[in-house]
Design an enzyme around this catalytic site. Structure first.
Site, PDB file in Angstrom:
ATOM      1  CG  ASP A   8      -1.720   1.325   1.715  1.00 16.81           C
ATOM      2  OD1 ASP A   8      -2.158   1.768   0.580  1.00 16.81           O
ATOM      3  OD2 ASP A   8      -1.762   1.854   2.514  1.00 16.81           O
ATOM      4  CG  LEU A   9       1.603   4.222  -3.088  1.00 10.19           C
ATOM      5  CD1 LEU A   9       1.189   4.999  -4.191  1.00 10.19           C
ATOM      6  CD2 LEU A   9       3.264   4.229  -2.606  1.00 10.19           C
ATOM      7  CG  ASP A  10      -1.733   7.693   0.619  1.00  7.89           C
ATOM      8  OD1 ASP A  10      -1.160   8.790   0.706  1.00  7.89           O
ATOM      9  OD2 ASP A  10      -2.043   7.091  -0.673  1.00  7.89           O
ATOM     10  CB  THR A  41      -2.354   2.584  -4.413  1.00 11.54           C
ATOM     11  OG1 THR A  41      -2.688   4.055  -3.625  1.00 11.54           O
ATOM     12  CG2 THR A  41      -2.488   2.754  -5.845  1.00 11.54           C
ATOM     13  N   GLY A  42      -5.288   2.862  -3.122  1.00 14.31           N
ATOM     14  CA  GLY A  42      -6.451   3.695  -3.615  1.00 14.31           C
ATOM     15  C   GLY A  42      -6.241   4.638  -4.685  1.00 14.31           C
ATOM     16  CE  LYS A 197      -5.396  -0.634  -1.444  1.00 13.58           C
ATOM     17  NZ  LYS A 197      -4.373  -0.078  -0.612  1.00 13.58           N
ATOM     18  CG  ASP A 220      -2.353   2.732   6.329  1.00 12.78           C
ATOM     19  OD1 ASP A 220      -2.866   3.705   7.054  1.00 12.78           O
ATOM     20  OD2 ASP A 220      -2.418   2.480   5.280  1.00 12.78           O
ATOM     21  CG  ASN A 223      -7.740   1.127   1.162  1.00 16.31           C
ATOM     22  OD1 ASN A 223      -7.135   0.686   1.876  1.00 16.31           O
ATOM     23  ND2 ASN A 223      -7.933   1.998   0.385  1.00 16.31           N
TER      24      ASN A 223
END
Length: 273
Positions: A8-10, A41-42, A197, A220, A223
């Site tokens: 994941d990114l954020d 990622t979202g 995801k 984190d 999602n």
């Protein structure tokens, strides 16, 4: 044992300043020749592009909570399960009837209303202005979502924000046609029904000849739960909420704002690479 790393990114790769720490960047670049790394990622692909480039990745990216796979090398959507135009129009009609703030992730841009601006999009837009032109995300304010629907090839997802998001989420039409995942207390992301995801990562892994037990997934937020449950090793960040941590097999000892924490864990998970 582990051959694929899904990130994941954020809140995971990115710290609270939307930056990748130097130790983590170094660790991921060192792993990239030996471990298949994929960002899940979202984000819209244009908003994830600067980080993909910074890490020197060559793999495609899974975007908008599993809605589509984008290949930066080809500058093309590889596969997708986007929202139909008629469904999108009905979504907009229902959201506007409840006076909710709205963001539409269109084919090549993120669009939000000029008359009802949304704070996180204004923040994202200011960040985008700091990015070099060739990597800059396309974020625009618009007059009409309905008009924009006629001009875009795809609709990847919607984001709604407001006091009535809970009531909106209970509408029969919304529950039947969209998968909603909270991204903040008063904010919900909506993709086409069934997209998440975990599902997208499973398809990606299978297509590339890997097995689920060879996958490490780290995230984190809500999602990320589906991909943490799918992976052979699902890892929640220390800054994740209780539901995310419960879905994971391991929780990091440091948050995303610790410059060395995730980097040190990756070295342990992929020794000798």
């Amino acid at each position: 044992m582990y051959k694929l790393l899904a990130l994941d990114l954020d809140g995971t790769v990115l710290n609270s300043d939307n930056r990748i720490s130097a130790p983590l960047r170094t660790a991921l670049r060192a792993l990239e020749p030996y471990v298949h790394i994929v960002l899940v990622t979202g984000r819209h692909h244009t908003a994830a592009r600067p980080y993909h480039a910074e890490l020197g990745l060559t793999s495609p990216i899974i975007c908008c909570n599993g809605t589509y796979l984008f290949d930066y090398a080809q500058q093309a959507v590889v596969q997708h399960n986007s929202i139909g135009k008629d469904q999108a129009r009905e979504f907009v009609r229902n959201a506007e009837a409840k006076n909710l703030k709205l963001v539409m992730y269109a084919h090549d841009a993120m669009l939000y209303s000029r008359s009802q601006p949304i704070t996180y999009m204004e923040t994202l837009s200011r960040w985008a202005d700091t990015i070099q032109v060739e990597l800059r995300p396309d974020i625009r304010q618009i007059e009409s979502f309905t008009d924009e629907l006629d001009n875009t090839e795809h609709v990847w997802k919607f984001v709604i924000e407001g006091d009535d998001v809970g009531d909106f989420d209970q509408l029969d039409y919304i529950r039947s046609n969209f998968s909603g995942e909270r991204s903040w207390l008063d904010r919900i992301d909506y993709a086409k029904h069934g997209n998440n995801k975990g599902k997208a990562l499973a398809e990606y892994v299978q297509q590339r000849g890997f097995q689920a037990d060879q996958v490490v997934a780290i995230g984190d937020n809500d999602n990320d739960i589906s991909m943490l449950r799918y992976a052979g090793l699902g890892i929640a960040m220390l800054n994740a909420n209780a539901d995310v941590k419960q879905a994971a097999q391991l929780t990091t000892q440091a948050s995303n704002d610790d410059a060395n924490g995730l980097a040190a864990l990756l070295v342990k998970l992929f020794p000798g690479e």
